[in-house]
Design a protein around this motif. Sequence first.
Motif, PDB file in Angstrom:
ATOM      1  N   GLU A  11       0.826  -1.204   0.000  1.00 51.41           N
ATOM      2  CA  GLU A  11       0.000   0.000   0.000  1.00 51.41           C
ATOM      3  C   GLU A  11       0.862   1.256   0.000  1.00 51.41           C
ATOM      4  O   GLU A  11       0.559   2.234  -0.692  1.00 51.41           O
ATOM      5  CB  GLU A  11      -0.925  -0.015   1.220  1.00 51.41           C
ATOM      6  CG  GLU A  11      -1.986  -1.105   1.180  1.00 51.41           C
ATOM      7  CD  GLU A  11      -2.820  -1.134   2.454  1.00 51.41           C
ATOM      8  OE1 GLU A  11      -2.544  -0.302   3.352  1.00 51.41           O
ATOM      9  OE2 GLU A  11      -3.732  -1.983   2.551  1.00 51.41           O
ATOM     10  N   GLU A  12       1.951   1.217   0.749  1.00 50.87           N
ATOM     11  CA  GLU A  12       2.845   2.376   0.803  1.00 50.87           C
ATOM     12  C   GLU A  12       3.480   2.652  -0.550  1.00 50.87           C
ATOM     13  O   GLU A  12       3.595   3.797  -0.984  1.00 50.87           O
ATOM     14  CB  GLU A  12       3.922   2.144   1.856  1.00 50.87           C
ATOM     15  CG  GLU A  12       4.871   3.313   2.027  1.00 50.87           C
ATOM     16  CD  GLU A  12       5.897   3.075   3.132  1.00 50.87           C
ATOM     17  OE1 GLU A  12       6.919   3.803   3.142  1.00 50.87           O
ATOM     18  OE2 GLU A  12       5.681   2.164   3.961  1.00 50.87           O
ATOM     19  N   ASN A  14       2.276   1.752  -3.520  1.00 54.57           N
ATOM     20  CA  ASN A  14       1.241   2.203  -4.463  1.00 54.57           C
ATOM     21  C   ASN A  14       0.900   3.669  -4.259  1.00 54.57           C
ATOM     22  O   ASN A  14       0.525   4.367  -5.206  1.00 54.57           O
ATOM     23  CB  ASN A  14      -0.011   1.337  -4.315  1.00 54.57           C
ATOM     24  CG  ASN A  14       0.185  -0.059  -4.891  1.00 54.57           C
ATOM     25  OD1 ASN A  14       0.949  -0.251  -5.842  1.00 54.57           O
ATOM     26  ND2 ASN A  14      -0.490  -1.054  -4.309  1.00 54.57           N
ATOM     27  N   GLN A  15       1.005   4.158  -3.029  1.00 49.29           N
ATOM     28  CA  GLN A  15       0.681   5.549  -2.728  1.00 49.29           C
ATOM     29  C   GLN A  15       1.875   6.481  -2.917  1.00 49.29           C
ATOM     30  O   GLN A  15       1.730   7.698  -2.792  1.00 49.29           O
ATOM     31  CB  GLN A  15       0.174   5.664  -1.288  1.00 49.29           C
ATOM     32  CG  GLN A  15      -1.151   4.946  -1.041  1.00 49.29           C
ATOM     33  CD  GLN A  15      -1.532   4.940   0.424  1.00 49.29           C
ATOM     34  OE1 GLN A  15      -0.882   5.570   1.248  1.00 49.29           O
ATOM     35  NE2 GLN A  15      -2.599   4.205   0.754  1.00 49.29           N
ATOM     36  N   PHE A  16       3.041   5.920  -3.213  1.00 49.68           N
ATOM     37  CA  PHE A  16       4.249   6.732  -3.349  1.00 49.68           C
ATOM     38  C   PHE A  16       4.146   7.643  -4.567  1.00 49.68           C
ATOM     39  O   PHE A  16       3.938   7.187  -5.690  1.00 49.68           O
ATOM     40  CB  PHE A  16       5.473   5.822  -3.471  1.00 49.68           C
ATOM     41  CG  PHE A  16       6.760   6.562  -3.711  1.00 49.68           C
ATOM     42  CD1 PHE A  16       7.257   7.453  -2.765  1.00 49.68           C
ATOM     43  CD2 PHE A  16       7.484   6.371  -4.889  1.00 49.68           C
ATOM     44  CE1 PHE A  16       8.443   8.131  -2.987  1.00 49.68           C
ATOM     45  CE2 PHE A  16       8.663   7.033  -5.112  1.00 49.68           C
ATOM     46  CZ  PHE A  16       9.146   7.925  -4.159  1.00 49.68           C
ATOM     47  N   ASN A  17       4.289   8.934  -4.340  1.00 47.22           N
ATOM     48  CA  ASN A  17       4.194   9.923  -5.419  1.00 47.22           C
ATOM     49  C   ASN A  17       5.318  10.935  -5.232  1.00 47.22           C
ATOM     50  O   ASN A  17       5.137  11.952  -4.560  1.00 47.22           O
ATOM     51  CB  ASN A  17       2.821  10.601  -5.392  1.00 47.22           C
ATOM     52  CG  ASN A  17       2.645  11.547  -6.566  1.00 47.22           C
ATOM     53  OD1 ASN A  17       3.287  11.398  -7.608  1.00 47.22           O
ATOM     54  ND2 ASN A  17       1.761  12.526  -6.404  1.00 47.22           N
ATOM     55  N   LYS A  70       8.305   0.527  -9.502  1.00 51.26           N
ATOM     56  CA  LYS A  70       7.961   1.861  -9.006  1.00 51.26           C
ATOM     57  C   LYS A  70       9.192   2.760  -8.989  1.00 51.26           C
ATOM     58  O   LYS A  70       9.129   3.938  -9.371  1.00 51.26           O
ATOM     59  CB  LYS A  70       7.384   1.747  -7.598  1.00 51.26           C
ATOM     60  CG  LYS A  70       6.728   3.024  -7.092  1.00 51.26           C
ATOM     61  CD  LYS A  70       5.422   3.286  -7.804  1.00 51.26           C
ATOM     62  CE  LYS A  70       4.650   4.427  -7.190  1.00 51.26           C
ATOM     63  NZ  LYS A  70       3.364   4.682  -7.871  1.00 51.26           N
TER      64      LYS A  70
END
Length: 346
Positions: A11-12, A14-17, A70
């Motif tokens: 989850e972390e 996938n949320q990394f931006n 990622k």
Amino acid sequence: MLQDKIKQYTEEINQFNPSNATDVENFRLKFLVSKGIVKALFEEFKTVSPEEKRVLGKVLNEFKQLAENKFNEAQSQFAGAPSTQNKREEGDLTLPGEGFQLGSRHPLSLVRKEIVEIFKKLGFIVAEGPEIEDDWHNFSALNFPPEHPARDMQDTFFVEKRDGNDIALRTHTSSVQVRLMEMGKPPFRAIMPGRVYRNEAISARAHCFFHQVEGLYVDENVSFADLKQTLFHFVQELYGEGTKVRFRPSYFPFTEPSAEMDISCTICKGDGCNLCKYSGWVEILGCGMVDPNVLENCGIDSKKYSGFAFGMGIERITNLKYEIRDLRLFSENDVRFLSQFETEII
């Protein structure tokens, strides 16, 4: 559980931006380096049951692929962005200066320096010698005859056999005392700091290498009273006035009589703790009058001259001075530990 950790980190990721190249680098350091999360999860995977491995193996590989993809995407996103480093290389004088962090002295170096300074005030010089020694200087000259059981007191790292003589990493800096006495004539008043090696299991209280400071005083009419007063003065200087001292009979092949010296525990102040084994006392050094055989082995007339010698481990002294309970910290190079000590300004 491992599966929960994988889900959380997925989850972390996938949320990394990321907003800049620094964020991308921090992501790499957190997940993909040899001490990162991905590596840690694979290490934990080794400990799960065979049934769990069949289920988690695929999930863990997919997690690793997700982290790598990622990172690659984020890296390509900022590949062409100008960096602060590039600006510095181009000479942008509008940028703030690059600060630098002062280093710090190693605690063993601090204590070694303090010990040396105390004995220098008493007229002791500093003598040094090789860390790889022959049998004569490391054992035989110090009253360790071949096959003598006292040799078993020290587990030795032997290097080679040369011309029938064992060559080894020195087990104590007493070998420097032998070299000093062989090369000159009394009186001698010297200390010998240095690293020594013994084949011991590494633990919070022992290591296969450590540091010693040994001392030697040889002259006419030197007595045990001189030894006691010298070491009492040393303890008061190092640990402060009021530190209690006691001597206990002991045995060392190169001194007779021999003693071990204890001081009142600096951590519990004599009340009893783990370090002093609830006795209130901690042994810090061994000492004694130089055995006449050692003087004769070095070409010194034992009927005319006498002397005393002592030896201490710098790690033990440092443990007590700074209340450090695990001597493995001294050789792990952990900046968080080392930065607590005195800053070195050059």
